[in-house]
Write a protein that holds these residues in place. Structure first.
Motif, mmCIF file in Angstrom:
data_model
loop_
_atom_site.group_PDB
_atom_site.id
_atom_site.type_symbol
_atom_site.label_atom_id
_atom_site.label_comp_id
_atom_site.label_asym_id
_atom_site.label_seq_id
_atom_site.Cartn_x
_atom_site.Cartn_y
_atom_site.Cartn_z
ATOM 1 N N PRO A 141 11.781 21.278 22.429
ATOM 2 C CA PRO A 141 12.045 21.812 23.768
ATOM 3 C C PRO A 141 11.065 22.804 24.118
ATOM 4 O O PRO A 141 10.990 23.221 25.355
ATOM 5 N N GLY A 142 10.385 23.449 23.302
ATOM 6 C CA GLY A 142 9.559 24.622 23.423
ATOM 7 C C GLY A 142 8.235 24.775 22.649
ATOM 8 O O GLY A 142 7.772 23.737 22.130
ATOM 9 N N GLU A 143 8.104 25.936 21.965
ATOM 10 C CA GLU A 143 7.014 25.748 21.029
ATOM 11 C C GLU A 143 7.299 25.395 19.572
ATOM 12 O O GLU A 143 6.626 24.890 18.761
ATOM 13 N N GLN A 144 8.750 25.393 19.324
ATOM 14 C CA GLN A 144 9.032 25.309 17.973
ATOM 15 C C GLN A 144 9.982 23.994 17.884
ATOM 16 O O GLN A 144 10.482 23.443 19.068
ATOM 17 N N SER A 145 10.021 23.133 16.791
ATOM 18 C CA SER A 145 10.751 21.860 16.602
ATOM 19 C C SER A 145 12.105 22.300 16.293
ATOM 20 O O SER A 145 12.212 23.262 15.735
ATOM 21 N N ALA A 146 12.893 21.465 16.825
ATOM 22 C CA ALA A 146 14.312 21.340 16.249
ATOM 23 C C ALA A 146 14.484 19.868 15.638
ATOM 24 O O ALA A 146 13.878 18.926 16.219
ATOM 25 N N TRP A 147 15.346 19.684 14.688
ATOM 26 C CA TRP A 147 15.655 18.396 14.036
ATOM 27 C C TRP A 147 17.149 18.010 14.363
ATOM 28 O O TRP A 147 18.137 18.706 14.053
ATOM 29 N N VAL A 148 17.222 17.107 15.295
ATOM 30 C CA VAL A 148 18.464 16.461 15.709
ATOM 31 C C VAL A 148 19.190 15.614 14.722
ATOM 32 O O VAL A 148 18.401 14.682 14.375
ATOM 33 N N CYS A 149 20.371 15.627 14.190
ATOM 34 C CA CYS A 149 20.844 14.793 13.410
ATOM 35 C C CYS A 149 21.185 13.527 13.866
ATOM 36 O O CYS A 149 21.718 13.166 15.277
ATOM 37 N N MET A 150 20.517 12.298 13.322
ATOM 38 C CA MET A 150 20.754 10.978 13.903
ATOM 39 C C MET A 150 21.693 10.178 13.013
ATOM 40 O O MET A 150 22.085 9.131 13.319
ATOM 41 N N CYS A 151 21.895 10.556 11.859
ATOM 42 C CA CYS A 151 22.832 9.989 10.608
ATOM 43 C C CYS A 151 24.448 10.275 11.128
ATOM 44 O O CYS A 151 25.142 9.440 10.604
ATOM 45 N N GLY A 152 24.755 11.148 11.672
ATOM 46 C CA GLY A 152 25.969 11.558 12.046
ATOM 47 C C GLY A 152 26.790 12.235 10.832
ATOM 48 O O GLY A 152 27.932 12.443 10.893
#
Ligand code: FES
Length: 68
Positions: A17-28
């Motif tokens: 969303p900006g300079e840094q990465s975020a990791w979104v859970c896709m496995c639940g």
């Protein structure tokens, strides 16, 4: 009312969303949803074509019944 949700991803999705990465859970499986907490490692040894339910432990589902 109860709801079963099927997730086929076994790892996170990177978003920037900006300079840094975020990791979104896709496995639940994350306890810190919507962010990945590493719980997807539990899904590493799933066999293709099989359906699993995660509660305290992983169990293979052989039949799903729904009340009407
Ligand atoms: S992708 Fe779900 S915990 Fe990592």
């Amino acid at each position: 009312m109860a709801r079963l949700i099927r997730h086929e991803a076994t790892g996170p999705q990177e978003v920037k969303p900006g300079e840094q990465s975020a990791w979104v859970c896709m496995c639940g499986l994350s306890q810190n949803y919507p962010f990945c907490d590493g719980s997807h490692k539990k899904a590493r040894q799933e066999e293709p074509g099989k359906l699993y339910c995660y509660n305290r432990e992983r169990t293979e589902v052989t039949e799903v019944k729904a009340d009407q």
